[in-house]
Design an enzyme around this catalytic site. Sequence first.
Site, PDB file in Angstrom:
ATOM      1  CE  LYS A  49      -3.613  -2.648   2.257  1.00 46.60           C
ATOM      2  NZ  LYS A  49      -4.172  -3.143   3.532  1.00 46.60           N
ATOM      3  CD  GLN A  93      -2.828  -4.775   6.777  1.00 47.88           C
ATOM      4  OE1 GLN A  93      -2.749  -3.806   6.033  1.00 47.88           O
ATOM      5  NE2 GLN A  93      -3.469  -5.879   6.424  1.00 47.88           N
ATOM      6  CG  ASP A 116      -9.349  -0.322   4.922  1.00 44.18           C
ATOM      7  OD1 ASP A 116      -9.556  -0.583   3.717  1.00 44.18           O
ATOM      8  OD2 ASP A 116      -8.918  -1.173   5.723  1.00 44.18           O
TER       9      ASP A 116
END
Length: 277
Positions: A49, A93, A116
């Site tokens: 990413k 994450q 996200d």
Amino acid sequence: MPGTESAREIMACAAERTVRFEQQTGEKPCLATVLVGDDPASATYVRMKRNRCAKLGIESRHVPLPASTTTEALVAAITELADDPAVHGILLQHPVPGHIDERAAFDAIPVGKDVDGVGSSSFAAMAFGRDGFASCTPAGIMRLLDAYGVDPSGKHAVVIGRSPILGKPMAMLLLARDATVTVCHSKTGDLPSIVRTADIVVAAVGKPEFVRGEWLKPGAVVVDAGYNEGNVGDVAFDEAGTRAQLLTPVPGGVGPMTIALLMEQTVEAAFRQAGLP
């Protein structure tokens, strides 16, 4: 049904908007990544990413935390990023170590920076059609369906998996597009019979080659959102290929779309926070 070309188009647009943002503000969109512990797979995903950010001209800020980090310490680190006006998006994450309250950590990310789409408020905004960011993988799947001309309206969609960041938001997005949605999970009885009624199947169960070809209705559209050791998805690819009309590969299907949506939503967050159209 590869996702690489669609992802490339989304990221090209994000790169153009990044240039415009920098021209108008003198700053770059910034994505902060938070990684707790040293899980090799998670570290690889974060590195991918950050590399993608660099290619698109997006600034990335990495916050590594030890595996011993407490929920309180993680929430404090996220809050510090949330309060920093130079940070436009925050990505925690997944997964975090088991002793951490992951939901509390996700919900510490403010809606405007939850690029996200993992927080409870982001899920509610998505489910009710309000202004927010959708969970990247389900949103990427919807864009992939659009790219291949698959209209969910009036179709029966079966989502296998009910995780809060994949299965549940996937069901909501399909429902919003007028699909009739069945959500299946580990306690669903006679799963193969249910899958055989589906026009669209989204496999997000986290078990290699779990969905067999014989389960599928001929002509079904099959989206494999799983990724298991050895580059294996949740669908038995060769078997499914003999019955499915469209089938996403692993890798090269859903994965590129997930990262593309993360980049797009980070740039969009930057524009919104700057008050720019």
